[in-house]
Design an enzyme around this catalytic site. Structure first.
Site, PDB file in Angstrom:
ATOM      1  CE1 TYR A 139      -3.273  -2.934   0.705  1.00 14.26           C
ATOM      2  CE2 TYR A 139      -4.583  -0.934   0.661  1.00 14.26           C
ATOM      3  CZ  TYR A 139      -4.505  -2.297   0.587  1.00 14.26           C
ATOM      4  OH  TYR A 139      -5.638  -3.033   0.378  1.00 14.26           O
ATOM      5  CE  LYS A 196       1.842 -18.256  -0.957  1.00 18.08           C
ATOM      6  NZ  LYS A 196       1.244 -19.597  -0.826  1.00 18.08           N
ATOM      7  CG  ASP A 229      -1.935 -20.517   0.465  1.00 20.81           C
ATOM      8  OD1 ASP A 229      -1.507 -20.430   1.634  1.00 20.81           O
ATOM      9  OD2 ASP A 229      -1.314 -21.123  -0.436  1.00 20.81           O
ATOM     10  CG  ASP A 253      -8.200  -4.975   1.330  1.00 22.79           C
ATOM     11  OD1 ASP A 253      -9.198  -4.451   1.855  1.00 22.79           O
ATOM     12  OD2 ASP A 253      -8.068  -5.141   0.107  1.00 22.79           O
ATOM     13  CG  ASP A 257     -13.876  -7.337   1.340  1.00 20.31           C
ATOM     14  OD1 ASP A 257     -13.710  -6.477   2.224  1.00 20.31           O
ATOM     15  OD2 ASP A 257     -14.291  -7.062   0.197  1.00 20.31           O
TER      16      ASP A 257
HETATM   17  C1  IPM Z   1     -10.613  -1.211   2.805  1.00 21.99           C
HETATM   18  C2  IPM Z   1     -10.573  -0.821   1.342  1.00 21.99           C
HETATM   19  C3  IPM Z   1      -9.331   0.005   1.025  1.00 21.99           C
HETATM   20  C4  IPM Z   1      -8.134  -0.881   1.314  1.00 21.99           C
HETATM   21  C5  IPM Z   1      -9.270   0.539  -0.420  1.00 21.99           C
HETATM   22  C6  IPM Z   1     -10.459   1.428  -0.715  1.00 21.99           C
HETATM   23  C7  IPM Z   1      -8.004   1.272  -0.715  1.00 21.99           C
HETATM   24  O1  IPM Z   1     -10.673  -1.947   0.542  1.00 21.99           O
HETATM   25  O2  IPM Z   1     -10.619  -0.315   3.659  1.00 21.99           O
HETATM   26  O3  IPM Z   1     -10.676  -2.404   3.105  1.00 21.99           O
HETATM   27  O4  IPM Z   1      -7.706  -1.676   0.466  1.00 21.99           O
HETATM   28  O5  IPM Z   1      -7.612  -0.782   2.419  1.00 21.99           O
HETATM   29 MN    MN Z   2     -11.085  -3.743   1.638  1.00 25.33          MN
END
Ligand code: IPM
Ligand code: MN
Ligand code: NAD
Length: 359
Positions: A139, A196, A229, A253, A257
């Protein structure tokens, strides 16, 4: 008599883009209903403002946030009209990097069995946290492009891992584990480091060494390692063994999700971007969700739970608990938006929680 009155907490609010502009007002309504002694100041940083006058963050923006506010509540950043995503990078990653909010704390909690896509998984089975390094890794966007647009093009994306950065996030994870209990009151016991290092040996080696070293200072906490993984597979097969997971920026990140999926989707996931002792920033895990933006469809619970997390961080634990209990009740009574099985719109779902909180 105790004359001391707790001081009003000053909160900077940046709803941002898309559904951020719909879910944040619901979170504010619920916080107001909780009676929390806070003052909100709203900022219009986001795509609309950028498209209007080119501003992403004013020149002293981050200094001002750190100086004048106790916390920041943000919505989401990202708009299809801004193809470069420059405003999102400057505002969101700007806050994380320039305010040095190095610990991205993302709790993963299942409020009701009906929300989990896995068979036979109960709320007590999903109560873990991902502690994501938030200021380094890929990042940092270090690298560059050479011979762009030619057949010889080279794109380099560096993965920056500093001893200081790796050590402080791993320490944060162990200290978090030591000081926090699970929702059922039982102690947290284990820190799992996810990397990883079988392929990315330079960075992985540093993380492995620091993990071992810091883990050695906390003999009462169990340590565990998984490759990212294998961890993804385990998370969807059986999330029960997870407790505190510490990992780098990008893996954090991605797995959050995935973890949001266990909670009922992105509309349910909360997060905090924290530097202990400094002004920290709280935002739901989800993005601006352009396809549903402006339709009063977005689930506001991730933003509301994020606001509760912020209040807890500020020491307003009674108000935070009231809000969490009201969201739990809304989920149980199906007073929710469609994404998690209810029939309410964004505003109605927020209203239901606000009423419950103030009753
Ligand atoms: C999050 C988002 C951000 C990230 C993006 C929008 C840059 O996906 O906050 O999880 O990758 O950190
Ligand atoms: Mn995200
Ligand atoms: P997203 O989180 O916006 O949406 C992913 C999916 O989840 C979509 O189907 C969306 O409809 C659904 N969803 C997300 N939040 C929801 C909610 N509260 N209620 C109901 N459904 C919800 O991710 P994306 O589509 O990959 O990204 C869209 C934009 O948001 C992009 O510009 C991206 O860069 C940005 N983004 C910003 C942040 C942030 O500001 N923290 C986080 C992630 C993505």
């Amino acid at each position: 008599m105790d004359q001391q009155k707790p001081s009003k907490k000053r909160i900077a609010v940046i709803p941002g883009d898309g559904i951020g502009q719909e879910v944040i007002p619901q979170a504010l309504k619920v916080v107001r209903a909780s009676g929390a002694d806070v003052a909100f100041s709203e900022f219009d940083w986001g795509a609309d403002r950028y498209l209007r006058d080119g501003m992403t963050v004013p020149p002293d923006g981050f200094t001002m946030l750190g100086r004048d506010f106790d916390a920041i509540l943000a919505g989401a950043f990202g708009d299809p009209r801004v193809k470069t995503n420059i405003h999102a990078k400057e505002i969101l990653l700007g806050m994380r990097f320039k305010m040095d909010l190095y610990a991205n704390v993302r709790p993963v909690r299942l409020l009701d069995a009906a929300l989990c896509p896995l068979k036979g998984i109960e709320p007590r089975d999903v109560d873990f946290l991902v502690i994501r390094e938030n200021t380094e890794g890929v990042y940092t966007n270090a690298g560059g492009v050479f011979k762009q647009g030619t057949a010889d093009e080279i794109a380099i994306q560096e993965d920056i891992n500093t001893r200081k950065g790796v050590e402080r996030i791993i320490r944060y994870a162990f200290e978090y584990c030591e000081c926090h209990t699970k929702l059922d009151g039982s102690p947290r016991r284990r820190v799992l480091m996810c990397d990883k290092s079988n392929a990315m040996t330079h960075a992985g080696g540093l993380w492995q060494r620091v993990f071992k070293e810091v883990g050695g200072e906390h003999p009462q906490i169990e340590t565990q390692h998984m490759y990212v993984d294998a961890l993804c597979m385990q998370m969807v097969r059986d999330p029960r063994p997870f407790d505190v997971i510490v990992t780098n920026n990008m893996f954090g990140d991605i797995i959050t999700d995935l973890a949001a999926g266990l909670q009922g989707g992105l509309g349910m996931a909360a997060s905090g971007n924290i530097h202990p002792g400094r002004t920290s920033m709280f935002e739901p895990v989800h993005g601006s969700a352009p396809p549903i933006a402006g339709k009063n469809l977005a689930n506001p619970f991730g933003a509301i739970l994020t606001a509760a997390m912020m209040l807890g961080h500020l020491g307003l634990t009674r108000e935070a608990a009231k809000i969490e209990a009201a969201v739990l009740e809304a989920v149980r009574q199906k007073k929710t938006t469609q994404d998690i099985g209810g029939t309410l719109a964004t505003r109605e779902a927020g209203e239901w929680v606000a009423e419950r909180v103030s009753s």
